[in-house]
Design a protein around this motif. Structure first.
Motif, PDB file in Angstrom:
ATOM      1  N   ILE B   5      -0.005 -15.751  10.074  1.00  0.00           N
ATOM      2  CA  ILE B   5       0.579 -17.131  10.079  1.00  0.00           C
ATOM      3  C   ILE B   5       0.493 -17.937  11.324  1.00  0.00           C
ATOM      4  O   ILE B   5       0.553 -19.260  11.218  1.00  0.00           O
ATOM      5  CB  ILE B   5       2.257 -16.837   9.903  1.00  0.00           C
ATOM      6  CG1 ILE B   5       2.588 -16.212   8.569  1.00  0.00           C
ATOM      7  CG2 ILE B   5       3.075 -17.834  10.093  1.00  0.00           C
ATOM      8  CD1 ILE B   5       3.783 -15.940   8.161  1.00  0.00           C
ATOM      9  N   TRP B   6       0.391 -17.159  12.530  1.00  0.00           N
ATOM     10  CA  TRP B   6       0.224 -18.045  13.850  1.00  0.00           C
ATOM     11  C   TRP B   6      -0.951 -18.704  13.697  1.00  0.00           C
ATOM     12  O   TRP B   6      -1.079 -19.648  14.207  1.00  0.00           O
ATOM     13  CB  TRP B   6       0.295 -16.932  14.796  1.00  0.00           C
ATOM     14  CG  TRP B   6       0.417 -17.584  16.403  1.00  0.00           C
ATOM     15  CD1 TRP B   6       1.547 -18.085  16.832  1.00  0.00           C
ATOM     16  CD2 TRP B   6      -0.772 -17.480  17.218  1.00  0.00           C
ATOM     17  NE1 TRP B   6       1.133 -18.440  18.050  1.00  0.00           N
ATOM     18  CE2 TRP B   6      -0.091 -18.508  18.220  1.00  0.00           C
ATOM     19  CE3 TRP B   6      -2.138 -17.256  17.148  1.00  0.00           C
ATOM     20  CZ2 TRP B   6      -1.003 -18.597  19.451  1.00  0.00           C
ATOM     21  CZ3 TRP B   6      -2.957 -17.774  18.081  1.00  0.00           C
ATOM     22  CH2 TRP B   6      -2.422 -18.284  19.216  1.00  0.00           C
ATOM     23  N   MET B   9      -0.971 -21.592  11.273  1.00  0.00           N
ATOM     24  CA  MET B   9      -0.379 -23.013  11.821  1.00  0.00           C
ATOM     25  C   MET B   9      -1.301 -23.577  12.743  1.00  0.00           C
ATOM     26  O   MET B   9      -1.359 -24.846  12.744  1.00  0.00           O
ATOM     27  CB  MET B   9       0.922 -22.359  12.190  1.00  0.00           C
ATOM     28  CG  MET B   9       2.223 -22.176  11.445  1.00  0.00           C
ATOM     29  SD  MET B   9       3.941 -22.079  12.006  1.00  0.00           S
ATOM     30  CE  MET B   9       3.531 -21.002  13.141  1.00  0.00           C
ATOM     31  N   LEU B  10      -1.872 -22.733  13.490  1.00  0.00           N
ATOM     32  CA  LEU B  10      -2.862 -23.361  14.605  1.00  0.00           C
ATOM     33  C   LEU B  10      -4.032 -24.176  13.985  1.00  0.00           C
ATOM     34  O   LEU B  10      -4.192 -25.297  14.091  1.00  0.00           O
ATOM     35  CB  LEU B  10      -3.113 -22.275  15.573  1.00  0.00           C
ATOM     36  CG  LEU B  10      -3.660 -22.584  16.941  1.00  0.00           C
ATOM     37  CD1 LEU B  10      -2.596 -23.499  17.796  1.00  0.00           C
ATOM     38  CD2 LEU B  10      -4.195 -21.665  17.704  1.00  0.00           C
ATOM     39  N   SER B  12      -4.727 -24.952  10.908  1.00  0.00           N
ATOM     40  CA  SER B  12      -4.803 -26.089   9.844  1.00  0.00           C
ATOM     41  C   SER B  12      -4.094 -27.045  10.587  1.00  0.00           C
ATOM     42  O   SER B  12      -4.603 -28.485  10.206  1.00  0.00           O
ATOM     43  CB  SER B  12      -3.656 -25.559   8.908  1.00  0.00           C
ATOM     44  OG  SER B  12      -2.245 -25.394   9.285  1.00  0.00           O
ATOM     45  N   GLY B  13      -3.332 -27.161  11.758  1.00  0.00           N
ATOM     46  CA  GLY B  13      -2.970 -28.248  12.461  1.00  0.00           C
ATOM     47  C   GLY B  13      -4.279 -28.972  13.144  1.00  0.00           C
ATOM     48  O   GLY B  13      -4.078 -30.237  12.932  1.00  0.00           O
ATOM     49  N   ILE B  14      -5.028 -27.975  13.764  1.00  0.00           N
ATOM     50  CA  ILE B  14      -6.100 -28.847  14.635  1.00  0.00           C
ATOM     51  C   ILE B  14      -6.890 -29.510  13.594  1.00  0.00           C
ATOM     52  O   ILE B  14      -7.459 -30.646  13.839  1.00  0.00           O
ATOM     53  CB  ILE B  14      -6.805 -27.814  15.408  1.00  0.00           C
ATOM     54  CG1 ILE B  14      -5.834 -27.391  16.508  1.00  0.00           C
ATOM     55  CG2 ILE B  14      -8.041 -28.379  16.098  1.00  0.00           C
ATOM     56  CD1 ILE B  14      -6.487 -26.126  17.187  1.00  0.00           C
ATOM     57  N   ILE B  16      -6.436 -30.521  10.480  1.00  0.00           N
ATOM     58  CA  ILE B  16      -5.818 -31.846   9.960  1.00  0.00           C
ATOM     59  C   ILE B  16      -5.711 -32.835  10.692  1.00  0.00           C
ATOM     60  O   ILE B  16      -5.994 -34.367  10.475  1.00  0.00           O
ATOM     61  CB  ILE B  16      -4.301 -31.450   9.211  1.00  0.00           C
ATOM     62  CG1 ILE B  16      -4.667 -30.813   7.916  1.00  0.00           C
ATOM     63  CG2 ILE B  16      -3.734 -32.690   9.119  1.00  0.00           C
ATOM     64  CD1 ILE B  16      -3.562 -30.018   7.357  1.00  0.00           C
ATOM     65  N   ALA B  17      -5.211 -32.667  12.018  1.00  0.00           N
ATOM     66  CA  ALA B  17      -5.300 -33.756  13.177  1.00  0.00           C
ATOM     67  C   ALA B  17      -6.719 -34.230  13.356  1.00  0.00           C
ATOM     68  O   ALA B  17      -6.788 -35.512  13.444  1.00  0.00           O
ATOM     69  CB  ALA B  17      -4.954 -33.002  14.568  1.00  0.00           C
ATOM     70  N   ASN B  20      -7.310 -36.489  10.431  1.00  0.00           N
ATOM     71  CA  ASN B  20      -6.743 -37.877  10.518  1.00  0.00           C
ATOM     72  C   ASN B  20      -7.119 -38.657  11.781  1.00  0.00           C
ATOM     73  O   ASN B  20      -6.439 -39.733  11.760  1.00  0.00           O
ATOM     74  CB  ASN B  20      -5.266 -37.877  10.559  1.00  0.00           C
ATOM     75  CG  ASN B  20      -4.513 -36.940   9.267  1.00  0.00           C
ATOM     76  OD1 ASN B  20      -5.259 -37.188   8.125  1.00  0.00           O
ATOM     77  ND2 ASN B  20      -3.494 -36.482   9.319  1.00  0.00           N
ATOM     78  N   GLN B  25      -3.632 -35.969  19.675  1.00  0.00           N
ATOM     79  CA  GLN B  25      -2.245 -35.429  19.631  1.00  0.00           C
ATOM     80  C   GLN B  25      -2.326 -33.837  19.852  1.00  0.00           C
ATOM     81  O   GLN B  25      -1.228 -33.247  20.412  1.00  0.00           O
ATOM     82  CB  GLN B  25      -1.624 -35.614  18.080  1.00  0.00           C
ATOM     83  CG  GLN B  25      -0.345 -35.333  17.843  1.00  0.00           C
ATOM     84  CD  GLN B  25       0.650 -36.062  18.856  1.00  0.00           C
ATOM     85  OE1 GLN B  25       0.409 -37.370  18.732  1.00  0.00           O
ATOM     86  NE2 GLN B  25       1.573 -35.424  19.332  1.00  0.00           N
ATOM     87  N   VAL B  26      -3.454 -33.140  19.431  1.00  0.00           N
ATOM     88  CA  VAL B  26      -3.364 -31.625  19.531  1.00  0.00           C
ATOM     89  C   VAL B  26      -3.149 -31.490  21.148  1.00  0.00           C
ATOM     90  O   VAL B  26      -2.282 -30.499  21.428  1.00  0.00           O
ATOM     91  CB  VAL B  26      -4.566 -31.140  18.913  1.00  0.00           C
ATOM     92  CG1 VAL B  26      -4.759 -29.408  19.333  1.00  0.00           C
ATOM     93  CG2 VAL B  26      -4.726 -31.373  17.559  1.00  0.00           C
ATOM     94  N   SER B  29       0.265 -32.248  22.285  1.00  0.00           N
ATOM     95  CA  SER B  29       1.349 -31.194  21.625  1.00  0.00           C
ATOM     96  C   SER B  29       1.205 -29.735  22.332  1.00  0.00           C
ATOM     97  O   SER B  29       2.280 -29.238  22.727  1.00  0.00           O
ATOM     98  CB  SER B  29       1.214 -31.081  19.969  1.00  0.00           C
ATOM     99  OG  SER B  29       1.353 -32.175  19.430  1.00  0.00           O
ATOM    100  N   ALA B  30      -0.020 -29.378  22.487  1.00  0.00           N
ATOM    101  CA  ALA B  30      -0.125 -28.095  23.100  1.00  0.00           C
ATOM    102  C   ALA B  30       0.294 -28.054  24.441  1.00  0.00           C
ATOM    103  O   ALA B  30       1.277 -26.928  25.132  1.00  0.00           O
ATOM    104  CB  ALA B  30      -1.823 -27.532  22.956  1.00  0.00           C
TER     105      ALA B  30
END
Lengths: 179, 193
Positions: B5-6, B9-10, B12-14, B16-17, B20, B25-26, B29-30
């Protein structure tokens, strides 16, 4: 309800008053014992730092990048097919956020309450959901991390099952009572 | 499962950022999240020291032992693997009491203390013991009788009756807690080694 609120207000002052006084009468060296116990607090807080940072970084990137919103859009048709009222769908961001992050879900709940109104269906549902479960991922990572447990076994399954039950129960009871 | 899961999240976030056009933002945020981790830990340091100090006093005065004795019939049933005089019962009970009263700040120190005591009795130090999982299950789903923070939010949002959600909250958390206890019982039986 008033009694409960009053109880909460007095709980901490009462403990701070009663425990040291009682200990003094039991001949405990009060100040020294307090300091001795407090030392552990410092050590434990330092120990959990890597786990806090690990979880926060991953969650924050997931939320800030827009991946959370995408996940919500993907889930919507699924909930609609399950026969959920479209009105209830507004709660999905909170339902996903709740087990991930305490401050994050409080932010989402606050936003929902302001957006829909505190006395709206979603407002009441968000309030109930926010108050009814804890941040499973966080508690898991930090509590196990602090004592060096690497294999979590079935802990996450149990926690998430409880979260899902809390969500369903919230939707049911809020529809039933405020409907 | 946590590892997966960790990672999801990491990654898929990167991704998708990136898609987009929002890759900056990554980084922000980090770094922000890492800073926040230290802030939370420092806040916790003070609160933990306060509560663990007070708990040490209560323990030396015999108060924790009395409380554990009063609550033990119920709590002992939930932790069949612990010795009846286990030192873990004190902090476990304190943690649950703090959760019930909605004192989140006080609950964490007692919870961490309880985990340390449980770890002392754990025969496999890198693997969670059944008692630890039961404790976590109770902890994350514990009944709250005063959801103080959310009542405050409702008040500020101009609710005509900010406390009206206490009843529904107690109901929902009771269901969640019952589910946690049942699921824990079920998996504990199934995973017995």
């Amino acid at each position: 309800m008033r009694i409960i609120t009053e109880l909460a207000r007095w709980a901490i002052p009462f403990l701070l008053f009663f425990v040291p006084l009682y200990a003094y009468f039991r001949k405990v060296p009060v100040y020294e014992s307090f300091v001795e116990g407090a030392e552990d607090g410092f050590k434990t807080a330092v120990k959990i730092i890597p786990f806090l940072i690990g979880m926060l970084v991953s969650i924050r990137i997931f939320v800030d990048s827009g991946a959370l919103e995408l996940a919500i859009d993907l889930l919507k048709p699924f909930f609609l097919r399950m026969g959920w009222n479209p009105e209830i769908l507004g709660i999905i961001p909170l339902a996903i956020m709740r087990p991930l992050s305490g401050s994050g879900s409080l932010g989402v709940a606050t936003q929902l309450i302001h957006q829909y109104g505190a006395d709206s269906f979603i407002g009441r549902l968000a309030s109930t959901l926010q108050g009814s479960t804890d941040t499973t991922f966080f508690v898991l990572a930090v509590y196990f991390g602090a004592v060096g447990i690497k294999k979590h076994r079935y802990a996450l399954k149990v926690g998430l099952l409880a979260d899902v039950t809390g969500l369903i129960a919230s939707v049911w009871v809020v529809s039933k009572i405020f409907g | 499962m946590v590892n997966l899961i960790w990672l999801i999240m990491l990654i898929s976030g990167i991704v998708i950022a990136g898609l987009n056009g929002n890759i900056d933002q990554v980084t922000v945020s980090a770094l922000k999240a890492a800073e926040l981790g230290i802030e939370v830990a420092i806040q916790l340091m003070g609160i933990m020291s306060l509560w663990l100090g007070l708990m040490n006093l209560a323990e030396k005065a015999g108060l924790i032992q009395s409380l554990a004795r009063i609550c033990s019939p119920v709590v002992r049933k939930l932790f069949p693997s612990l010795r009846p005089d286990s030192p873990a019962f004190g902090p476990i009970i304190m943690n649950l009491c703090a959760n019930i009263l909605g004192l989140g700040n006080a609950a964490t120190p007692f919870g961490l203390k309880a985990m340390q005591e449980l770890q002392n009795e754990n025969s496999t130090p890198d693997t969670a013991s059944p008692a630890m999982i039961t404790f976590l299950a109770l902890n994350t789903s514990c009944i709250t009788i005063i959801p103080a923070t959310i009542i405050g939010v409702r008040m500020k949002a101009g609710s005509s009756n900010p406390t009206e959600i206490i009843g529904t909250t107690i109901f929902a958390t009771a269901c969640a807690m019952a589910a946690a206890i049942l699921a824990d019982f079920f998996f504990r039986k199934r995973n017995r080694v």
